[in-house]
Write an enzyme that holds these catalytic residues in place. Structure first.
Site, mmCIF file in Angstrom:
data_model
loop_
_atom_site.group_PDB
_atom_site.id
_atom_site.type_symbol
_atom_site.label_atom_id
_atom_site.label_comp_id
_atom_site.label_asym_id
_atom_site.label_seq_id
_atom_site.Cartn_x
_atom_site.Cartn_y
_atom_site.Cartn_z
ATOM 1 N N HIS A 294 3.959 4.345 5.324
ATOM 2 C CA HIS A 294 3.025 3.662 4.430
ATOM 3 C C HIS A 294 1.763 3.335 5.226
ATOM 4 C CE1 HIS A 294 1.780 1.714 0.825
ATOM 5 N NE2 HIS A 294 1.643 0.530 1.419
ATOM 6 N N GLU A 305 6.755 -2.334 9.032
ATOM 7 C CA GLU A 305 7.294 -0.992 8.828
ATOM 8 C C GLU A 305 7.930 -0.445 10.098
ATOM 9 O OE1 GLU A 305 6.092 3.226 6.662
ATOM 10 O OE2 GLU A 305 4.497 1.807 7.184
ATOM 11 N N HIS A 331 -6.606 4.644 1.458
ATOM 12 C CA HIS A 331 -5.466 4.180 0.658
ATOM 13 C C HIS A 331 -5.796 4.363 -0.819
ATOM 14 C CE1 HIS A 331 -2.107 2.084 -0.834
ATOM 15 N NE2 HIS A 331 -2.040 1.086 0.040
#
Length: 402
Positions: A294, A305, A331
């Site tokens: 991500h 993460e 993003h």
């Protein structure tokens, strides 16, 4: 359960106007993030983004179509056309009810919303275009793809913030796997790069003013992008029977909810989603060679993460490659997982791992092989694609080489 494969892919984003151009840019480690160009951008604190450049909608669509298509829908239709052309899938009377569309999207037709707020509140006008609602609704892209190709099967939009397209592709995977369709067009699209969209995100104070540097100790936030990616998911035997080229196989999918905080990520939620995807794929953690992270470039996401990857993969985490392509294309919020799936397919088909560019300083909290700055040749047969959204909604896909 039936097997599900990918037979077509298409894209448009800051790295290119096709899936091929996007993958070429990823191989080169090219940066698609630059200064934004739209009305009143000088009033913004954040003035960079992964904007689609050199794009003229009038060369792609008629005036009548453009009256109905917000850029969000335009991007989705461009990506779908490329995916369908590569797949060679022909929709006949028998296949139409067995083919549908699931698209991920978070903001809907945000450019349409932005323009019409100006019309009413800034310019003081009392009327707006009669097609404002059809342009801005979240399901517009999915509906127009369905109408363009005559797809009469399950068709809808998934809106789960930054995990929208992974959730959408997971639903398409399960729809075919369970026998409720033979083929699905799926992916995600987003077009939030407008004054109101950026101004709203500024309020969260998670945006970088200069660059997206996932996993680098000096990272200072995320950078928004725009565009779309669409894939043709197809039942394996159906694809084989018509002689289609198979790009990759989707073997696993899992979802989880953090049930904790509306914006702060949870290591535990990410762990459950990755473990669930491996379980769904019938795979062992040691088989995974690459994870498309991500990797937003925010301090909290990257740290969380990496900790989750450590927990799921144990000692094997030191042998894994993990990269964040948001460093190149930005993003895309609801469309981001779809564009990132291109990197997963490229890793399986071409043996090329897309890099994490902008990486400058190692962070002890992100001590994984993040493929810094340059693409790498590697032989991988099983990959994961992670998406962890605001609202604590997580979705992870597993793909393997056929």
């Amino acid at each position: 359960m039936r097997r599900v494969v990918i037979t077509g892919q298409g894209a448009i984003n800051a790295l290119g106007h096709s899936a091929g151009e996007t993958c070429a840019a990823m191989r080169e480690g090219r940066n698609g993030i630059g200064r934004l160009h739209f009305r009143d951008v000088e009033r913004l604190s954040i003035q960079i983004g992964g904007q689609v450049r050199d794009y003229d909608p009038a060369t792609r669509f008629s005036r009548q179509q453009l009256s109905l298509y917000d850029p969000n829908t335009q991007f989705a239709l461009i990506a779908a056309a490329e995916a369908m052309a590569q797949s060679g899938l022909e929709i006949d009377e028998a296949l139409a009810p067995r083919t549908g569309v699931v698209m991920g999207n978070s903001g809907g037709g945000l450019q349409t919303i932005d323009e019409n707020y100006r019309t009413v509140y800034e310019e003081g006008k009392n009327r707006v275009h009669p097609f404002v609602i059809p342009r801005l609704m979240n399901n517009a892209a999915a509906s127009h793809i369905s109408m363009t190709y005559g797809l009469k099967g399950p068709t809808y939009t998934v809106s789960t913030a930054c995990a929208s397209s992974n959730h959408a592709m997971g639903q398409a995977f399960e729809t075919i796997k369970l026998g409720n369709a033979d083929a699905m067009l799926t992916g995600g699209s987003e077009s939030m790069l407008v004054f109101g969209g950026i101004k709203a995100w500024e309020g969260l104070r998670v945006m970088s003013r200069d660059a997206c540097r996932p996993f680098s100790k000096n990272r200072n936030g995320m950078v928004q992008g725009e565009g779309a990616a669409v894939f043709v998911f197809e039942e394996y035997e159906h694809a084989r029977a018509r002689g289609a080229e198979i790009l990759a196989e989707v073997t696993g999918f899992a979802m989880s909810s953090d049930a904790s905080d509306i914006v702060m990520p949870s290591r535990e939620g990410a762990v459950r989603a990755m473990r669930g995807a491996l379980r769904s794929a019938g795979a062992d953690a040691s088989q995974v060679g690459y994870i498309n992270a991500h990797g937003t470039g925010t301090a909290a996401n990257d740290r969380s993460e990496c900790a989750a990857v450590r927990e799921v993969f144990g000692a094997h985490a030191d042998e894994l490659m993990i990269s964040a392509t948001k460093s190149m294309h930005g993003h895309l919020i609801g469309g981001t997982g779809a564009v990132e799936l291109l990197a997963c397919i490229m890793a399986l088909r071409e043996g090329v791992i897309a890099p994490t560019i902008g990486y400058e300083l190692p962070d002890p909290d992100c001590d994984l092989d993040v493929v810094p700055n340059e693409a790498r040749d590697a032989d991988v047969s099983l990959v994961l694609s992670n998406a962890f959204a605001f609202g604590g909604l997580n979705a992870v896909l597993a793909l393997q080489r056929v």
